[in-house]
Design a protein around this motif. Structure first.
Motif, PDB file in Angstrom:
ATOM      1  N   GLN A 341       0.830  -1.201   0.000  1.00 30.26           N
ATOM      2  CA  GLN A 341       0.000   0.000   0.000  1.00 30.26           C
ATOM      3  C   GLN A 341       0.865   1.251   0.000  1.00 30.26           C
ATOM      4  OE1 GLN A 341      -3.208   0.434   2.908  1.00 30.26           O
ATOM      5  NE2 GLN A 341      -3.370  -1.813   3.013  1.00 30.26           N
ATOM      6  N   ARG A 342       1.922   1.216   0.867  1.00 31.75           N
ATOM      7  CA  ARG A 342       2.756   2.403   0.953  1.00 31.75           C
ATOM      8  C   ARG A 342       3.508   2.651  -0.344  1.00 31.75           C
ATOM      9  NH1 ARG A 342       7.188   5.584   2.193  1.00 31.75           N
ATOM     10  NH2 ARG A 342       8.604   3.994   1.462  1.00 31.75           N
ATOM     11  N   TRP A 343       3.961   1.566  -0.941  1.00 32.52           N
ATOM     12  CA  TRP A 343       4.706   1.716  -2.198  1.00 32.52           C
ATOM     13  C   TRP A 343       3.803   2.321  -3.278  1.00 32.52           C
ATOM     14  CZ3 TRP A 343       9.505   2.138  -3.224  1.00 32.52           C
ATOM     15  CH2 TRP A 343       9.977   2.014  -4.522  1.00 32.52           C
ATOM     16  N   ALA A 344       2.550   1.848  -3.286  1.00 29.61           N
ATOM     17  CA  ALA A 344       1.588   2.376  -4.263  1.00 29.61           C
ATOM     18  C   ALA A 344       1.319   3.861  -3.990  1.00 29.61           C
ATOM     19  CB  ALA A 344       0.284   1.580  -4.199  1.00 29.61           C
ATOM     20  N   ALA A 345       1.149   4.181  -2.702  1.00 30.82           N
ATOM     21  CA  ALA A 345       0.884   5.572  -2.333  1.00 30.82           C
ATOM     22  C   ALA A 345       2.054   6.452  -2.724  1.00 30.82           C
ATOM     23  CB  ALA A 345       0.641   5.667  -0.826  1.00 30.82           C
ATOM     24  N   LYS A 346       3.243   5.926  -2.534  1.00 31.57           N
ATOM     25  CA  LYS A 346       4.434   6.702  -2.869  1.00 31.57           C
ATOM     26  C   LYS A 346       4.497   6.934  -4.377  1.00 31.57           C
ATOM     27  CE  LYS A 346       9.311   6.636  -3.217  1.00 31.57           C
ATOM     28  NZ  LYS A 346      10.622   6.103  -2.989  1.00 31.57           N
ATOM     29  N   LYS A 347       4.193   5.879  -5.115  1.00 31.90           N
ATOM     30  CA  LYS A 347       4.203   5.999  -6.578  1.00 31.90           C
ATOM     31  C   LYS A 347       3.220   7.066  -7.033  1.00 31.90           C
ATOM     32  CE  LYS A 347       7.045   2.844  -8.263  1.00 31.90           C
ATOM     33  NZ  LYS A 347       8.223   3.286  -9.038  1.00 31.90           N
ATOM     34  N   ALA A 348       2.077   7.128  -6.317  1.00 28.55           N
ATOM     35  CA  ALA A 348       1.033   8.085  -6.662  1.00 28.55           C
ATOM     36  C   ALA A 348       1.332   9.457  -6.060  1.00 28.55           C
ATOM     37  CB  ALA A 348      -0.326   7.570  -6.185  1.00 28.55           C
ATOM     38  N   LYS A 349       2.480   9.567  -5.457  1.00 35.30           N
ATOM     39  CA  LYS A 349       2.915  10.814  -4.806  1.00 35.30           C
ATOM     40  C   LYS A 349       1.957  11.246  -3.696  1.00 35.30           C
ATOM     41  CE  LYS A 349       5.921  12.523  -8.402  1.00 35.30           C
ATOM     42  NZ  LYS A 349       7.009  11.600  -7.972  1.00 35.30           N
ATOM     43  N   ASP A 350       1.292  10.271  -3.124  1.00 36.21           N
ATOM     44  CA  ASP A 350       0.447  10.545  -1.968  1.00 36.21           C
ATOM     45  C   ASP A 350       1.322  10.387  -0.721  1.00 36.21           C
ATOM     46  OD1 ASP A 350      -1.352  10.734   0.047  1.00 36.21           O
ATOM     47  OD2 ASP A 350      -2.513   8.936  -0.506  1.00 36.21           O
ATOM     48  N   PHE A 351       2.171  11.385  -0.495  1.00 35.83           N
ATOM     49  CA  PHE A 351       3.200  11.242   0.543  1.00 35.83           C
ATOM     50  C   PHE A 351       2.631  11.217   1.947  1.00 35.83           C
ATOM     51  CE2 PHE A 351       5.765  13.267  -2.955  1.00 35.83           C
ATOM     52  CZ  PHE A 351       6.340  12.071  -3.339  1.00 35.83           C
ATOM     53  N   ALA A 352       1.474  11.851   2.123  1.00 41.01           N
ATOM     54  CA  ALA A 352       0.858  11.833   3.451  1.00 41.01           C
ATOM     55  C   ALA A 352       0.510  10.399   3.838  1.00 41.01           C
ATOM     56  CB  ALA A 352      -0.395  12.710   3.467  1.00 41.01           C
ATOM     57  N   SER A 353      -0.119   9.680   2.909  1.00 39.04           N
ATOM     58  CA  SER A 353      -0.465   8.292   3.180  1.00 39.04           C
ATOM     59  C   SER A 353       0.802   7.446   3.334  1.00 39.04           C
ATOM     60  CB  SER A 353      -1.317   7.721   2.040  1.00 39.04           C
ATOM     61  OG  SER A 353      -2.525   8.428   1.946  1.00 39.04           O
ATOM     62  N   ALA A 354       1.753   7.740   2.490  1.00 40.54           N
ATOM     63  CA  ALA A 354       3.000   6.969   2.542  1.00 40.54           C
ATOM     64  C   ALA A 354       3.660   7.095   3.909  1.00 40.54           C
ATOM     65  CB  ALA A 354       3.948   7.448   1.447  1.00 40.54           C
ATOM     66  N   ASP A 355       3.691   8.306   4.430  1.00 42.60           N
ATOM     67  CA  ASP A 355       4.321   8.516   5.734  1.00 42.60           C
ATOM     68  C   ASP A 355       3.522   7.842   6.846  1.00 42.60           C
ATOM     69  OD1 ASP A 355       6.293   9.894   4.554  1.00 42.60           O
ATOM     70  OD2 ASP A 355       5.612  11.896   5.122  1.00 42.60           O
ATOM     71  N   ARG A 356       2.196   7.910   6.711  1.00 40.04           N
ATOM     72  CA  ARG A 356       1.343   7.275   7.718  1.00 40.04           C
ATOM     73  C   ARG A 356       1.599   5.759   7.725  1.00 40.04           C
ATOM     74  NH1 ARG A 356      -3.177   4.760   6.914  1.00 40.04           N
ATOM     75  NH2 ARG A 356      -3.533   5.681   4.867  1.00 40.04           N
ATOM     76  N   LEU A 357       1.681   5.177   6.530  1.00 41.21           N
ATOM     77  CA  LEU A 357       1.907   3.731   6.432  1.00 41.21           C
ATOM     78  C   LEU A 357       3.295   3.352   6.944  1.00 41.21           C
ATOM     79  CD1 LEU A 357       0.071   3.321   3.063  1.00 41.21           C
ATOM     80  CD2 LEU A 357      -0.455   2.018   5.140  1.00 41.21           C
TER      81      LEU A 357
END
Length: 383
Positions: A341-357
């Motif tokens: 999930q985090r990798w996908a979020a990072k790819k989508a540049k959704d850094f807020a989610s990435a950091d949360r994950l």
RNA sequence: GGCGCGGUAGCCAAGUGGUAAGGCCGAGGUCUGCAAAACCUCUAUGCGUCGGUUCAAUUCCGACCCGCGCCUCCA
């Protein structure tokens, strides 16, 4: 063939050979893990009873040994004027009243307190451990095996004899006495005694409990190479106070060398660039000096260095860099799911989610390491 | 008591009669969204204490203090 091993063999109702083999195997495995080259010959005391008996017989014939009432044979130290030269012991200089241990059990049998056993007569405690000899059933004393095996496999005179300082006296002194009296030739031209490894400021020993086995260190996430590096970082002739911290330092140093090695070309270097490293090793085995010289070169960059030259240095030091720093752990499915999930979020540049994950993964005890084309998961370092 | 080894930066540790290698930690930086990694820079006027020799001592000499080891059948 000492009392303790015999006792253990009897207690466990297993043959002596089986008990000793177990430890021999363990030793070999550890040596291999530490990247020690195996010796050409590994003789055993029990495999050289004849040679030992023969040597004792010669010593007796030349008047350097005598039989005691119980059938044991002792070396007559007074018959060898050179005795004590290696350990600078002119004569028996023991002073009563300090740290003198109680007299040994065989004190009554010996003509002189400094004499030592060449052959020990069989006693009930020995069980079925024993061999026939001209002096009756018994077993060799614990110094003679080295003299006998050394003579058989290396000749009467050897170039170099090494060992720990604790063996200097009486063991090496006794070896010299036996061999030189028997052969009439210099036993060893040179001696090299390594100092003790200290743990918590004391000599590492089972009785003090400050002992680490290789398996203990592995359980703490360290590799045998890290231990090897740590030992290399101290001069063999100086005491080295071992700490778990030093293994961490070794781990980092090895990582640096590993990263450096990856930058090296396959050829085109100047092998002479590492001369200072070999000079240090040639100077009384100055391994810390050699490592210092190595890093001085490494810090200068890779100009003039190629893989073969660098690998020759690693070989000389016995270092292998291909070992992973820590065993890889398999992450549970739910952790992998979070990571995906985090990798996908990072790819989508959704850094807020990435950091949360990333935080959730940390809470689950895992660290996610990003790379250009993927990620890896490692157990979080314990605080 | 005898014999031996040692006391160098927060930790580990080389070394030399002419002014302190190297590793770890720490600090700053580069680079990556962050993190990690990697890389760069910095970090002992000082080498147990006190004397002595010397133009010059951490390095030589002496004394002293402290730590560790061996001193016999445990290999």
């Amino acid at each position: 063939m000492d009392d303790k091993t015999i006792r253990r063999s009897r207690e466990e109702k297993r043959p002596l050979a089986e008990v000793t083999q177990q430890w021999t195997d363990k030793f070999h495995a550890d040596c291999a893990a530490l990247n020690c080259l195996p010796p050409h010959v590994e003789p055993t005391a029990t495999g050289h009873i004849c040679e030992q008996v023969d040597m004792i017989a010669q010593l007796e014939k030349k008047g350097h040994a005598y039989r005691a009432a119980d059938g044991s044979v002792y070396f007559k130290v007074a018959s060898f004027p050179e005795y004590g030269r290696l350990s600078h012991l002119k004569e028996r200089e023991l002073k009563l009243g300090t740290s003198l241990k109680p007299q040994t059990a065989d004190a009554d049998e010996k003509e002189d307190g400094s004499d030592f056993a060449l052959w020990k007569a069989h006693k009930p405690d020995d069980g079925d451990v024993g061999w026939e000899s001209p002096w009756g059933r018994g077993r060799p004393g614990w110094h003679i095996e080295c003299s006998a095996m050394s003579k058989k496999h290396l000749g009467e005179t050897i170039d170099l004899h090494t060992g720990g300082v604790d063996l200097l006296f009486p063991h090496h002194e006794n070896e010299i006495a036996q061999s030189e009296c028997c052969n009439g030739a210099t036993f060893s031209k040179h001696w090299y005694h390594s100092e003790h490894l200290l743990v918590d400021g004391k000599k590492m020993s089972k009785s003090l409990g400050n002992l680490y086995t290789l398996d203990d260190l592995r359980a703490k996430g360290h590799t045998p190479m890290e231990l090897r590096y740590t030992l290399l970082a101290g001069h063999p002739r100086k005491q080295l106070n071992f700490t778990l911290d030093s293994l961490h330092a070794a781990q980092k140093a090895l990582a640096t060398l590993r990263a450096y090695r990856a930058t090296l070309p396959a050829s085109g270097g100047d092998a002479a660039i590492f001369a200072p490293v070999f000079a240090a090793l040639s100077d009384d085995l100055n391994t810390p000096g050699a490592l210092g010289a190595l890093f001085t070169i490494v810090n200068r960059g890779n100009a003039g260095v190629d893989l073969p030259a660098f690998d020759r240095v690693l070989f000389a030091l016995g270092l292998k860099l291909d070992e992973p720093a820590a065993p890889k752990a398999e992450a549970p499915a739910e952790v992998v799911a979070l990571a995906e999930q985090r990798w996908a979020a990072k790819k989508a540049k959704d850094f807020a989610s990435a950091d949360r994950l990333r935080g959730e993964l940390a809470a689950a005890g895992w660290t996610m390491l990003d790379r250009k084309d993927g990620y890896s998961l490692e157990p979080a370092k314990k605080a």
